[in-house]
Design a protein around this motif. Sequence first.
Motif, PDB file in Angstrom:
ATOM      1  N   LEU A   5      24.844 -13.580 -13.458  1.00 49.06           N
ATOM      2  CA  LEU A   5      23.717 -14.602 -12.575  1.00 49.06           C
ATOM      3  C   LEU A   5      22.965 -15.716 -13.775  1.00 49.06           C
ATOM      4  O   LEU A   5      21.840 -16.320 -13.833  1.00 49.06           O
ATOM      5  CB  LEU A   5      22.592 -13.472 -12.342  1.00 49.06           C
ATOM      6  CG  LEU A   5      23.071 -12.544 -11.826  1.00 49.06           C
ATOM      7  CD1 LEU A   5      21.764 -11.697 -11.466  1.00 49.06           C
ATOM      8  CD2 LEU A   5      23.597 -13.671 -10.168  1.00 49.06           C
ATOM      9  N   LYS A   8      21.115 -19.237 -12.775  1.00 50.32           N
ATOM     10  CA  LYS A   8      21.145 -18.664 -11.148  1.00 50.32           C
ATOM     11  C   LYS A   8      19.898 -19.303 -10.890  1.00 50.32           C
ATOM     12  O   LYS A   8      19.233 -18.456 -11.783  1.00 50.32           O
ATOM     13  CB  LYS A   8      21.681 -17.786 -10.599  1.00 50.32           C
ATOM     14  CG  LYS A   8      22.998 -17.161 -10.824  1.00 50.32           C
ATOM     15  CD  LYS A   8      24.227 -18.167  -9.753  1.00 50.32           C
ATOM     16  CE  LYS A   8      25.287 -17.790  -9.198  1.00 50.32           C
ATOM     17  NZ  LYS A   8      25.786 -18.180  -9.236  1.00 50.32           N
ATOM     18  N   ALA A  10      16.092 -18.450  -8.997  1.00 48.50           N
ATOM     19  CA  ALA A  10      15.713 -17.490  -8.024  1.00 48.50           C
ATOM     20  C   ALA A  10      14.420 -17.258  -7.769  1.00 48.50           C
ATOM     21  O   ALA A  10      12.916 -18.306  -8.696  1.00 48.50           O
ATOM     22  CB  ALA A  10      15.857 -15.908  -8.836  1.00 48.50           C
ATOM     23  N   LEU A  27      16.227  -9.814 -13.043  1.00 51.48           N
ATOM     24  CA  LEU A  27      17.417 -10.757 -12.432  1.00 51.48           C
ATOM     25  C   LEU A  27      16.674 -12.134 -14.093  1.00 51.48           C
ATOM     26  O   LEU A  27      17.779 -12.610 -14.649  1.00 51.48           O
ATOM     27  CB  LEU A  27      16.526 -11.843 -11.858  1.00 51.48           C
ATOM     28  CG  LEU A  27      16.744 -11.511 -10.460  1.00 51.48           C
ATOM     29  CD1 LEU A  27      16.325 -12.340  -8.690  1.00 51.48           C
ATOM     30  CD2 LEU A  27      18.353 -11.771 -10.061  1.00 51.48           C
ATOM     31  N   VAL A  88      19.165 -17.514  -4.963  1.00 54.02           N
ATOM     32  CA  VAL A  88      18.627 -16.145  -4.930  1.00 54.02           C
ATOM     33  C   VAL A  88      17.401 -16.269  -4.307  1.00 54.02           C
ATOM     34  O   VAL A  88      16.927 -16.619  -5.261  1.00 54.02           O
ATOM     35  CB  VAL A  88      19.117 -15.417  -6.105  1.00 54.02           C
ATOM     36  CG1 VAL A  88      18.418 -14.142  -5.742  1.00 54.02           C
ATOM     37  CG2 VAL A  88      20.183 -15.193  -6.543  1.00 54.02           C
ATOM     38  N   VAL A  90      14.682 -13.279  -2.666  1.00 55.88           N
ATOM     39  CA  VAL A  90      14.612 -12.273  -2.698  1.00 55.88           C
ATOM     40  C   VAL A  90      12.960 -11.789  -1.904  1.00 55.88           C
ATOM     41  O   VAL A  90      11.698 -12.295  -2.664  1.00 55.88           O
ATOM     42  CB  VAL A  90      14.408 -10.834  -3.344  1.00 55.88           C
ATOM     43  CG1 VAL A  90      14.032  -9.630  -3.639  1.00 55.88           C
ATOM     44  CG2 VAL A  90      15.618 -11.259  -4.221  1.00 55.88           C
ATOM     45  N   SER A 135      24.746 -18.340  -1.690  1.00 53.08           N
ATOM     46  CA  SER A 135      23.185 -18.271  -2.192  1.00 53.08           C
ATOM     47  C   SER A 135      23.383 -16.632  -0.952  1.00 53.08           C
ATOM     48  O   SER A 135      23.694 -16.664  -0.451  1.00 53.08           O
ATOM     49  CB  SER A 135      22.507 -19.267  -0.827  1.00 53.08           C
ATOM     50  OG  SER A 135      22.537 -20.237  -2.009  1.00 53.08           O
ATOM     51  N   SER A 136      22.050 -16.358  -1.862  1.00 52.35           N
ATOM     52  CA  SER A 136      22.157 -14.852  -1.402  1.00 52.35           C
ATOM     53  C   SER A 136      20.225 -14.372  -0.873  1.00 52.35           C
ATOM     54  O   SER A 136      19.374 -14.317  -1.543  1.00 52.35           O
ATOM     55  CB  SER A 136      22.381 -13.927  -2.392  1.00 52.35           C
ATOM     56  OG  SER A 136      22.346 -12.395  -1.889  1.00 52.35           O
ATOM     57  N   ALA A 231      22.424  -9.928  -5.395  1.00 46.43           N
ATOM     58  CA  ALA A 231      22.389 -11.363  -5.949  1.00 46.43           C
ATOM     59  C   ALA A 231      23.227 -11.877  -6.124  1.00 46.43           C
ATOM     60  O   ALA A 231      23.477 -13.154  -6.375  1.00 46.43           O
ATOM     61  CB  ALA A 231      21.639 -11.897  -6.540  1.00 46.43           C
ATOM     62  N   SER A 232      24.192 -10.828  -7.148  1.00 44.39           N
ATOM     63  CA  SER A 232      25.775 -11.471  -7.366  1.00 44.39           C
ATOM     64  C   SER A 232      26.638 -11.741  -6.813  1.00 44.39           C
ATOM     65  O   SER A 232      26.829 -11.002  -5.400  1.00 44.39           O
ATOM     66  CB  SER A 232      26.061 -10.011  -9.293  1.00 44.39           C
ATOM     67  OG  SER A 232      26.470  -9.373  -8.423  1.00 44.39           O
TER      68      SER A 232
END
Length: 249
Positions: A5, A8, A10, A27, A88, A90, A135-136, A231-232
């Motif tokens: 991560l 990344k 987020a 994170l 990411v 959330v 992307s998550s 996320a990963s």
Amino acid sequence: MDLQLAGKKALVTGGTRGIGRAVVLSLARAGAQVVTCYRQEGEAVERLTRELKEIGGDHAVVKADVGRREGVEQLLGAVRDRFDSLDVLVNNAGVISHIPFAELPVEEWERVIATNLTGPFMVIGKALPLLRSGSSVINVGSRGAMAGIPLRSHYTASKAGLVGLTRSLCKELGGKGIRFNVVAPGVIDTSEPDELSEEQRAQYNERYLRMMALGRFGRPEEIAGAVLFLASDLSSYVNGETLHVDGGV
């Protein structure tokens, strides 16, 4: 195992307390650059800001109410100022209250739905241009969405709606390589030690502990662990799922 991560980008809504705070810090410690938001000034905001500085990295804590359109615009503006894409997202921000259904005012129903369901809808919509293949998007739901909870019909409905939104988006946008999943916590101990009296704590434990197969409440960090997984790339083929993290209710 390396979650990969580092670097990344987020966004975590509602990140200064409880589960959100644990997700933000996890994170950041995994190397991600994190933007999060809050509604009210206070010690929790100051503490998170300090902790993120100690971890290091490019992070931001922004005042924004994601239950309101202007708050979402403000938050995504801050994200666009820092990032040209999002890896990411959330959706954690949420509100709850305990009211018998026969006494539930429309205004309270609308307040809870606005933050817990309309908020994620607006955030995802505004973030969509930043999301890309790989992307998550992780929506924080509730075990109660499946079980039902007395005195929380509005809250339960909002979290059940989040599951439906997630399932639809995974099918509509999966072709673009964007994944959508739900993490559904059970009973998580997010209270500060002095928030409940000894009598209140005993009543709370009596009501809920007997439901837990593991015989204890969950910790915010355990929900954060599930979020890190989703996320990963370890979860690169997990899409449209609801991951219950409830200790075996």
